[in-house]
Design a protein around this motif. Structure first.
Motif, PDB file in Angstrom:
ATOM      1  N   PHE A   1       0.849  -1.188   0.000  1.00 45.35           N
ATOM      2  CA  PHE A   1       0.000   0.000   0.000  1.00 45.35           C
ATOM      3  C   PHE A   1       0.888   1.242   0.000  1.00 45.35           C
ATOM      4  O   PHE A   1       1.948   1.264   0.620  1.00 45.35           O
ATOM      5  CB  PHE A   1      -0.897  -0.028   1.242  1.00 45.35           C
ATOM      6  CG  PHE A   1      -1.591   1.281   1.517  1.00 45.35           C
ATOM      7  CD1 PHE A   1      -2.703   1.646   0.778  1.00 45.35           C
ATOM      8  CD2 PHE A   1      -1.124   2.136   2.504  1.00 45.35           C
ATOM      9  CE1 PHE A   1      -3.338   2.860   1.021  1.00 45.35           C
ATOM     10  CE2 PHE A   1      -1.756   3.338   2.753  1.00 45.35           C
ATOM     11  CZ  PHE A   1      -2.868   3.701   2.011  1.00 45.35           C
ATOM     12  N   LEU A   2       0.452   2.294  -0.689  1.00 43.78           N
ATOM     13  CA  LEU A   2       1.319   3.457  -0.839  1.00 43.78           C
ATOM     14  C   LEU A   2       0.547   4.738  -1.095  1.00 43.78           C
ATOM     15  O   LEU A   2      -0.469   4.740  -1.785  1.00 43.78           O
ATOM     16  CB  LEU A   2       2.284   3.231  -2.018  1.00 43.78           C
ATOM     17  CG  LEU A   2       3.353   4.307  -2.285  1.00 43.78           C
ATOM     18  CD1 LEU A   2       4.334   4.390  -1.125  1.00 43.78           C
ATOM     19  CD2 LEU A   2       4.095   4.015  -3.582  1.00 43.78           C
ATOM     20  N   PHE A   3       1.013   5.824  -0.508  1.00 41.81           N
ATOM     21  CA  PHE A   3       0.792   7.184  -1.012  1.00 41.81           C
ATOM     22  C   PHE A   3       2.117   7.913  -0.814  1.00 41.81           C
ATOM     23  O   PHE A   3       2.602   8.074   0.276  1.00 41.81           O
ATOM     24  CB  PHE A   3      -0.384   7.902  -0.311  1.00 41.81           C
ATOM     25  CG  PHE A   3      -0.306   7.965   1.186  1.00 41.81           C
ATOM     26  CD1 PHE A   3       0.454   8.933   1.833  1.00 41.81           C
ATOM     27  CD2 PHE A   3      -1.008   7.053   1.965  1.00 41.81           C
ATOM     28  CE1 PHE A   3       0.517   8.995   3.220  1.00 41.81           C
ATOM     29  CE2 PHE A   3      -0.953   7.105   3.353  1.00 41.81           C
ATOM     30  CZ  PHE A   3      -0.189   8.077   3.982  1.00 41.81           C
ATOM     31  N   GLU A   4       2.747   8.264  -1.907  1.00 42.27           N
ATOM     32  CA  GLU A   4       4.064   8.906  -1.880  1.00 42.27           C
ATOM     33  C   GLU A   4       3.986  10.251  -2.586  1.00 42.27           C
ATOM     34  O   GLU A   4       3.652  10.329  -3.766  1.00 42.27           O
ATOM     35  CB  GLU A   4       5.122   8.032  -2.547  1.00 42.27           C
ATOM     36  CG  GLU A   4       6.513   8.645  -2.534  1.00 42.27           C
ATOM     37  CD  GLU A   4       7.534   7.785  -3.263  1.00 42.27           C
ATOM     38  OE1 GLU A   4       8.295   8.336  -4.087  1.00 42.27           O
ATOM     39  OE2 GLU A   4       7.554   6.557  -3.020  1.00 42.27           O
ATOM     40  N   ARG A   5       4.296  11.295  -1.853  1.00 43.70           N
ATOM     41  CA  ARG A   5       4.174  12.648  -2.396  1.00 43.70           C
ATOM     42  C   ARG A   5       5.153  12.874  -3.533  1.00 43.70           C
ATOM     43  O   ARG A   5       6.322  12.506  -3.469  1.00 43.70           O
ATOM     44  CB  ARG A   5       4.418  13.678  -1.283  1.00 43.70           C
ATOM     45  CG  ARG A   5       4.240  15.128  -1.721  1.00 43.70           C
ATOM     46  CD  ARG A   5       4.350  16.082  -0.550  1.00 43.70           C
ATOM     47  NE  ARG A   5       4.226  17.464  -1.002  1.00 43.70           N
ATOM     48  CZ  ARG A   5       5.167  18.395  -0.831  1.00 43.70           C
ATOM     49  NH1 ARG A   5       6.279  18.107  -0.188  1.00 43.70           N
ATOM     50  NH2 ARG A   5       4.973  19.615  -1.282  1.00 43.70           N
ATOM     51  N   LYS A   6       4.649  13.520  -4.597  1.00 48.27           N
ATOM     52  CA  LYS A   6       5.447  13.881  -5.757  1.00 48.27           C
ATOM     53  C   LYS A   6       5.466  15.410  -5.903  1.00 48.27           C
ATOM     54  O   LYS A   6       4.790  16.128  -5.166  1.00 48.27           O
ATOM     55  CB  LYS A   6       4.880  13.224  -7.014  1.00 48.27           C
ATOM     56  CG  LYS A   6       4.883  11.694  -6.969  1.00 48.27           C
ATOM     57  CD  LYS A   6       6.292  11.145  -6.874  1.00 48.27           C
ATOM     58  CE  LYS A   6       6.331   9.646  -6.921  1.00 48.27           C
ATOM     59  NZ  LYS A   6       7.703   9.092  -6.778  1.00 48.27           N
TER      60      LYS A   6
END
Length: 275
Positions: A55-60
């Motif tokens: 699972f992931l949410f990685e800021r760009k």
């Protein structure tokens, strides 16, 4: 805590016209990262399409502005909501990709979390299931402070983790505006934030003998309005309301998993116990 569940609503604008979209970072690439796009630029990389990766949410770099910038706050959202009326949904609909949404009115007590900190999901619960990244030898990094709010069991084979994800770092917030909400909260007012919410259900394809393998139900609330409210609540150790507009098709969980959210979010809070 679940407060109410308004009826499902068709909201948003057609593809290519919404400020926010969920899709591939590069539509022309055969295998492209799945992202939350802001003005067609990747704002957060999300869990990979397969559902077996972590699972992931990685800021760009595209996560560089709030969607409420330059807007007057809606009076209804400055305090406690008893009902979610059409005027609120209509106000936020133009920001959203067209979909059927399940609105959930929640009460959340946000806890600000730093990447690789003691309460970082990616360093602890996720590593216990997937281990560290094979190439880097490190846990996943969300590259953003975020808020943890709730977790509960989905049974022996699943656990729900809830996160509120700001579109910009809390350090970008206006301290005067944050103090305004700190003062309101101390006076007994409970302000309301609004989010585009995505449910990803991720589970490793194979079990590891030394790993706690189960389905991670990751519910991510990306803030449309309320960055200062969440920071004020975290500073005060208090609760705020959150109107979560949960996308039926934008997450890896699918509509069936989204339909279970009202029942799951009404359960008692519980931490994961390894089976």
């Amino acid at each position: 805590m679940l407060l109410s569940v308004p009826a499902r609503r068709r909201l948003g604008v057609s593809s290519g016209h919404a400020p926010l979209e969920i899709g591939p970072a590069d539509p022309s690439a055969q295998s492209s990262a799945r992202c939350l796009l802001l003005s067609r630029k990747p704002a957060f990389e999300l869990s990979f399409w397969c559902g077996t990766c972590p699972f992931l949410f990685e800021r760009k770099e595209g996560a560089n502005e709030t969607l409420s910038a330059g807007r007057e706050p809606m009076k209804q959202l400055e305090g406690h909501l008893d009902v979610v009326d059409d005027s609120i949904l209509k106000a936020f609909s133009p920001l959203l990709p067209q979909d059927e949404y399940l609105p959930l009115l929640l009460e959340v007590r946000p806890e600000l979390v730093a990447p690789h900190g003691e309460r970082d999901y990616f360093t602890h619960e996720q590593v216990a299931t997937w281990g560290v990244d094979n190439f880097w030898g490190l846990p996943e990094n969300p590259r953003s402070y975020y808020y943890r709010t709730f977790e509960t069991s989905v049974g022996a084979d699943g656990h729900l983790y809830e996160f509120v994800v700001p579109m910009v770092p809390p350090s970008w917030n206006d301290s005067v505006r944050v103090q305004h909400y700190v003062d309101l909260i101390r006076d007994g007012v409970t302000p309301t934030a609004v989010a585009l919410s995505v449910l990803d259900v991720c589970q490793p394809a194979t079990d590891g003998d030394d790993r706690d393998c189960y389905a991670h139900w990751g519910l991510s609330h990306f803030l449309l309005d309320g960055h200062h409210k969440l920071e004020a609540a975290a500073q005060s150790g208090a609760s705020v309301q959150l109107l979560a507009l949960v996308s039926s098709t934008g997450g890896l969980g699918g509509a069936e998993a989204v339909a279970r959210l009202p029942e799951l979010l009404a359960r008692p809070r519980s931490a994961r116990s390894a089976m």
